[in-house]
Scaffold this active site. Structure first.
Site, short mmCIF file in Angstrom:
data_model
loop_
_atom_site.label_atom_id
_atom_site.label_comp_id
_atom_site.label_asym_id
_atom_site.label_seq_id
_atom_site.Cartn_x
_atom_site.Cartn_y
_atom_site.Cartn_z
N PHE B 49 -22.59 -21.87 -13.46
CA PHE B 49 -21.83 -20.63 -13.64
C PHE B 49 -20.71 -20.63 -12.61
O PHE B 49 -20.95 -20.89 -11.43
CB PHE B 49 -22.74 -19.42 -13.46
N GLU B 50 -19.49 -20.27 -13.06
CA GLU B 50 -18.30 -20.51 -12.25
C GLU B 50 -18.31 -19.86 -10.87
O GLU B 50 -17.68 -20.35 -9.95
CB GLU B 50 -17.06 -20.02 -13.01
N LEU B 51 -19.01 -18.76 -10.73
CA LEU B 51 -19.00 -18.11 -9.42
C LEU B 51 -19.84 -18.87 -8.42
O LEU B 51 -19.85 -18.53 -7.23
CB LEU B 51 -19.45 -16.64 -9.52
#
Lengths: 319, 254, 319, 254
Positions: B49-51
């Site tokens: 997940f990008e975060l």
């Protein structure tokens, strides 16, 4: 980074001298360290830990010509744009993460309402690389992302180059050094040494790249708590200009181990801000009509305590 | 309960994830596809997940954003965004999901703005997020979006996420190290890109080849072997409806 | 990165597929994943957490033509050089941190004993930047450090350039991507998700940049322990080719919260290895003459338990 | 007990740290100087250690390396090395300490190798560590080393850590953004670099201007106001001897 940034920075930079006790109020922190025209990194953990309390205070103090920096700050950027605080946005995504488009952002770019803004498009990676370059004190970092995308042209700051190693195409992503980065965290000491856990996104790069950092701590704790676990420190006191204890500073976004995301609040905002009048009613009700964040939390009523989470303890670690 | 287009899309998206693969998941339908894949044929898939969140087991609760606290509890790694994007640029991320407002025949996606002049958009869209990075650098790109003529256009107004550009060796010429769209999953059908251009592989049970062609903004090619998309199995439907009981993501006609 | 690396890597790379249980013995991990000619990053936390148990196993298995990568690996590099395992060293500092010069390193560069080695000089910053570039998948990172130093010429891989932003002089530090990075940590799960606390130095960059990672865990724990605190993860399982439980793997270097540094052991090594005969006696006594690390720890007698530390608990954190 | 040269050097080094400054500390005498400064005139100084440790309060125990467990317990930040080097490159690190095997009249340091050909050294030295970075990027460089003719040379064989090069605007021409040696503290005296060349400011009580000149490998200039180095106060001696009771660092004639 903006033409105005050096001036505003010179008015406010803390310099490199370590100053011990930097506790202050949110009002005074914003008043002293975020002048008009500042470049401000906010919401650098992406969806969680967005310091909405500081966003509201910027709106209450009627800041103008801000240059916003952040990959995905959910509705924080939309509020600031709708309130007329913003001249430029450096972002990878501006919207309402669980509800859809950002109405104020649309009005600003489509109709210049309440004012025209300059958008410097990024991807999450280029946003991270530009802040990482700032943190490293490097002029730029090269990458192969976005080759063939229209984003580099829309951004206007990236430099097309070829690698001296193999002549392959590269994009050079220039450093971004915010005048101030505003971080929310679970706990910090009074000097500003801040513990944040859960996703960091690009928060640490944004803090280290900034001239000044403002810390909104859910809790200010004794130095010994921070020093018992130095791997949790996301930002050292040497970068911090102000430390403010603000409970619930991130609502409606979540803060890991403290409170959940208030999804319905985001969806209400989306429904309420479809037109300018609706936005103005919303901002008057939730921001400009309230004196401070404590009143805001009280206004949430029992919806706020219901969002609180005890969390699950991390396994014991001994230093 | 009738099978929704969202459920057909999730079932197909799950089939695109092979066991042991590292996949940029994202939210909405792809998240549910990851849940389905993990619980069926791909127990060793890893979700990014990008975060900065890396998960071996999907969040037990439905997520509204990747930063929701249940998506962090039980993660195997809270990284920095650049750490995960670095893995993506290295070439060790097998696949990534993205959605889009507009896509063209060569799989180029626009999530930035509708209108000829990006500085004065007719419709301002949210932007890339990490989508353009996944499209640039992942080994395979899996695109999921609603199907209508205004979205599947001959040319997009703005290339946010590069597909195959103008076809041929465009990606190589641009300097992109790998990747490109492997599949496009819409509310009507499934499309592959054998030579860089979208070709209809199957239409969903509730649709038809004719409907797919009629709702596409360019002369759509259909595979000679075009067929009906496999419906979700009872097991898969059970997983989808258990994870998204309200149909928040799978019944909003996305 | 060496001419041999691609070949050796192709023989051993784990690829990008996630493989669940990767537990194995130290002997088998080194045999399977560190062929002759490999480029190997070791000791990337600088003075602490150096995986000496793996260094000893490399010597026992008589590896040759290794390309060592690490900023400051205390005597680990000196041992490997003295044992004839090494062709090339990429390092910022090679010596005996608390005792002084490294005798084997001196003999190798001054007299080609036991063999000539190629030294690629670095500073700590350029070592970190080269591994960070590898971790980011970037071809290089630009810097202003070492401008005017003779290190760039001695290293031979840095590229002199001027900034396209302001024409100022820069050094471009090319990425280093080790065939294998060997990390010691306090705990890991059987897949290889590793928790390390205390100083990281350039360890995480070295792990993320590597084709393969070998984890030496003081303790292999249940997945739930790792997942209870994901911010402590220094390396994800997706990079890991082997996980080995080795108690005391870092002796004589320290492992935070587990055991202290054995200063006297470093000073003994310094005194004992002044000449080749002395080094050969030392290596026979402490490495080649011992079958494994458990025997090594037993040979330390009650000196080993005396080095153990209970540590001080980190403040509670809840997710 | 007689005051050792090491104790005089530590006392002088401590005076070079101003209150509130951020300083790359390093080991040996500089570490003890940091302890003295913190406990006397610079209670708000912050110490950085290259492996990533940042301390507000010095380690309560004598250290042999910066990675010793007592130096990590009670740190305010365990950073990555590149995080601290990044602060250094930004220009927000006020000062850094380094030692050297050789130094020349312009403050260039050699810690790499003795001999004309680095590929075939007469004496192989350990190398830069972070020294060359501190010399390149810190606002002020504080050099501490033993004083003899073989170490203070007209020219060093290899410039590991750049000083003022050949004098004048050499650093600017090289592209170094700031910095350079502010002071050289040897076993015999204290030197400043008013115009880029080392000038004797004071000789230690146990030495003399003549001895400093006689033991320097170039025609050494002495300040017209050359004086005797201030001796350590009783308080400072008490701190030094309390921290290094065995004289492991302060009585090894370094």
């Amino acid at each position: 980074m903006s033409p105005r940034s050096p001036r505003s920075a010179s008015r406010t930079t803390r310099g490199s001298k370590h100053i011990p006790d930097q506790r202050t109020s949110l009002h005074d922190a914003i008043a002293a360290h975020v002048p008009d025209g500042s470049s401000v990194a906010i919401g650098c953990a992406l969806e969680p830990a967005i310091p909405f309390a500081a966003v509201h205070e910027l709106i209450r103090q009627r800041r103008v010509d801000l240059e916003l920096i952040g990959p995905i700050s959910d509705i924080a950027f939309d509020m600031l744009i709708g309130a007329g605080c913003v001249a430029t946005v450096h972002a990878a995504w501006v919207g309402n993460v669980s509800a859809g488009l950002a109405h104020c952002y649309r009005r600003a770019t489509e109709q210049a309402v309440p004012r025209a803004i300059r958008v410097r498009d990024h991807s999450n990676f280029t946003m991270g690389l530009s802040l990482l370059a700032g943190a490293l004190g490097a002029p730029y970092i090269p990458t192969r992302t976005l080759l063939g995308s229209d984003i580099p042209a829309a951004n206007g700051t990236f430099i097309a180059a070829t690698s001296p190693l193999d002549d392959s195409p590269l994009l050079l992503i220039p450093a971004i050094t915010p005048d101030v980065t505003i971080l929310a965290c679970q706990r910090a000491d009074m000097d500003g040494n801040a513990h944040q856990w859960g996703p960091w996104g690009v928060s640490q790069e944004a803090a280290l790249a900034a001239r000044n950092v403002i810390i909104l701590a859910d809790e200010i704790v004794d130095r010994s708590v921070i020093a018992s676990d130095p791997n949790r420190t996301i930002c050292p006191a040497t970068k911090v200009a102000a430390v403010v204890e603000v409970a619930g500073a991130c609502h409606p976004s979540p803060l890991q181990g403290r409170y959940r995301r208030d999804h319905e609040f985001f969806h209400d905002y989306h429904r309420s801000t479809r037109d300018v009048e609706g936005f103005e009613r919303w901002i008057a009700e939730w921001v400009t009509g309230l004196p401070d964040h404590a009143t805001y939390l009280r206004k949430l009523g029992d919806r706020w305590p219901k969002l609180r989470e005890a969390g699950v303890p991390a396994a014991e670690t001994r230093f | 309960m009738e099978i929704s287009p969202g459920e057909v899309m999730v079932a197909q998206a799950a089939r695109e994830i092979a066991d042991g693969e590292t996949v940029f998941v994202g939210m909405r339908l792809p998240l549910i596809a990851f849940v389905v894949a993990k619980r069926t044929h791909a127990p060793n898939a890893i979700g990014l997940f990008e975060l900065g969140v890396v998960r071996d087991a999907p969040s037990p609760e439905l997520l509204y954003t990747m930063g929701d606290t249940p998506n962090v509890r039980g993660a195997v790694w809270c990284a920095r965004t650049v750490d995960l994007m670095g893995l993506l640029q290295q070439g060790v991320v097998d696949a990534g999901f993205i959605g889009g407002a507009e896509i063209d025949r060569y799989g180029n996606l626009n999530t930035t703005a509708i209108g000829a002049d990006r500085a004065h958009p007719v419709v301002q869209l949210p932007g890339s997020g990490g989508g353009a990075d996944i499209a640039s650098l992942a080994t395979r790109l899996i695109v999921i979006m609603p199907h209508d003529k205004r979205r599947l256009r001959e040319r997009v107004d703005f290339i946010t996420s590069p597909g195959y550009g103008t076809g041929g060796d465009w990606r190589r010429r641009m300097g992109l190290p790998r990747g490109g769209p492997a599949v496009l999953i819409t509310t009507l059908g499934v499309f592959r890109f054998p030579d860089g251009e979208a070709v209809l592989e199957s239409h969903h049970a509730h649709s038809s080849t004719a409907e797919c062609i009629a709702n596409t903004g360019w002369p759509l090619r259909a595979s000679p072997a075009v067929r009906e998309t496999d419906p979700p199995s009872a097991e898969v439907l059970h997983i989808i409806r258990g994870y998204d009981p309200e149909g928040f993501w799978t019944r909003r006609g996305e």
